[in-house]
Design a protein around this motif. Structure first.
Motif: not given
Length: 428
Positions: A315-323, A327-332, A339-346
């Motif tokens: 549980s602690g591991l998965f919560i850390s990953i989601v956080l 914080i860094f969706p655009a960078q990822l 072709n896959y830009a703009g999908l931060e929320h998704e």
């Protein structure tokens, strides 16, 4: 002072910590390399394959996962559980594995007959030509059989916790896959080439795994009818759930493939690639935690303590990953390409859903390692109810909606398996 230090070094807890530190460092570093190589290979496939070809590649990989689950039907979990009882005897463990392989072959043939026509229809539905469809299916068959064999070949080394040689084989396979992709995709950017390139190194890996497994299991043993009966008794309880999982486990892909475009299929496949690093934690879990949990004595207090420790850690591991992803969706997303830009929320929805889904899968794995198989007459109606409720409450015609739907259903599955595992422990 010297006496105190000497006492610390000879204390059982110190030795236990030292052993676990060594095991986790070996497994963790190896799996980090394996997942990094896999992620690089996955990004390479995303960037080099045209969107249409990557959509077909995503469909084929989703069907490959479904075929593997269907062909396994709980056999590998039951073989691990049976092997955990006789793991110190080379002859008895060989008999268990021979029986498992014999059953696996029969299940594999049935899986092919069921899954391949469905895949052919989906490929044609997304405008793949007949030649392309046949080539993709042809490339998928060796990937299917090598993956099935690999899971059973690791049972002996895993039970004996022969971690380093096992990790060397897996690292070698990952390096081979990346090299094959580099040598082929720049010249032949087609889905079936990507599938075939990823599966061929596993053939060599399986040869090495069989040699390693022969140290702990006598492969000259014949299938044992008594062991087969034991395995089938578990398979009968797991198989209905496995068949259901074939539909629900990849439900986001199936929904998008039916109601969405090939581009949407490619998008959901690309977002899923960024969740590949979760495989690092899954591999460490199944290599180190599950075999040890399978070997625990039937002591209620010990089982409950270990189970709670494992789930709190996850549980602690998965919560850390989601956080971190939040914080860094655009960078990822930059890693995937324009072709896959703009999908931060998704992306956040996809990673969260992957974490919850993996949580449910790991709960299922640890329960079946003890031969605890939830009655499908209980699990399937509950998850079907979750699917129906999710479809009624969430708009599944969009990419974000399908991801929210997956998150909802996976959360229900986590609750089901948690309650089931705790109830089984309480009955020990």
């Amino acid at each position: 002072m010297r006496a105190l230090i000497q006492q610390m070094y000879t204390h059982p807890s110190y030795n236990r910590v030292l052993v676990w530190t060594k095991l986790i460092s070996i497994t963790g570093s190896s799996q980090l390399l394996i997942q990094a190589l896999g992620l690089i290979g996955g990004i390479l496939v995303i960037r080099l394959l045209p969107t249409q070809q990557y959509g077909l590649y995503t469909l084929a990989n989703a069907m490959l996962g479904t075929m593997i689950v269907l062909a396994d039907g709980g056999i590998s979990s039951s073989v691990l559980a049976q092997g955990g009882k006789v793991w110190q005897s080379r002859e008895k463990l060989g008999s268990v594995l021979a029986t498992g392989f014999n059953l696996r072959k029969k299940f594999a043939v049935a899986s092919l007959f069921i899954a391949l026509p469905i895949l052919l229809y989906l490929l044609r539905h997304h405008n793949a030509g007949w030649l392309t469809s046949i080539l993709i299916i042809g490339a998928l068959i060796p990937a299917f059989f090598t993956s099935l064999s690999g899971t059973l070949l690791t049972v002996g080394p895993s039970l004996h916790q022969t971690i380093a040689p096992l990790q060397k084989v897996q690292v070698g396979v990952s390096i081979g896959r990346l090299l094959m992709l580099l040598l082929t995709l720049f010249v032949f950017p087609w889905a079936y080439i990507a599938i075939l390139s990823a599966s061929l190194p596993q053939v060599i890996g399986n040869i090495r795994l069989r040699k390693l497994s022969a140290e702990y299991a006598d492969w000259s043993q014949k299938p044992d009818p008594a062991i087969q009966k034991e395995i089938l008794s578990i398979v009968k309880r797991i198989l209905p759930g496995s068949i259901y999982y074939c539909l629900s486990g990849q439900i986001t892909i199936w929904l998008i493939s039916i109601f969405g475009s090939t581009a949407a299929v490619a998008q959901i496949g690309a977002l899923g690639r960024l969740s590949m690093m979760l495989g690092l934690f899954s591999a460490v879990y199944t290599t180190l935690i599950v075999p040890r949990f399978a070997r625990l004595a039937n002591n209620k207090k010990t089982l409950l303590k270990k189970f709670i420790q494992i789930q709190l850690g996850l549980s602690g591991l998965f919560i850390s990953i989601v956080l971190i992803v939040s914080i860094f969706p655009a960078q990822l997303l930059w890693v995937l390409g324009k072709n896959y830009a703009g999908l931060e929320h998704e992306l956040v929805l996809s990673v969260t859903g992957s974490c919850i889904s993996l949580f449910a899968g790991l709960l299922f794995t640890i329960s079946t390692s003890r031969n605890w198989a939830i009655n499908p007459l209980v699990s399937i109606p509950l998850t079907l109810a979750a699917i129906i409720c999710g479809a009624m409450l969430i708009n599944i015609s969009t990419l974000a909606g399908v991801l929210k739907f997956n998150l909802f259903v996976s959360s229900i599955e986590v609750v089901i398996y948690l309650v089931y595992c705790i109830s089984k422990i309480n009955k020990v």
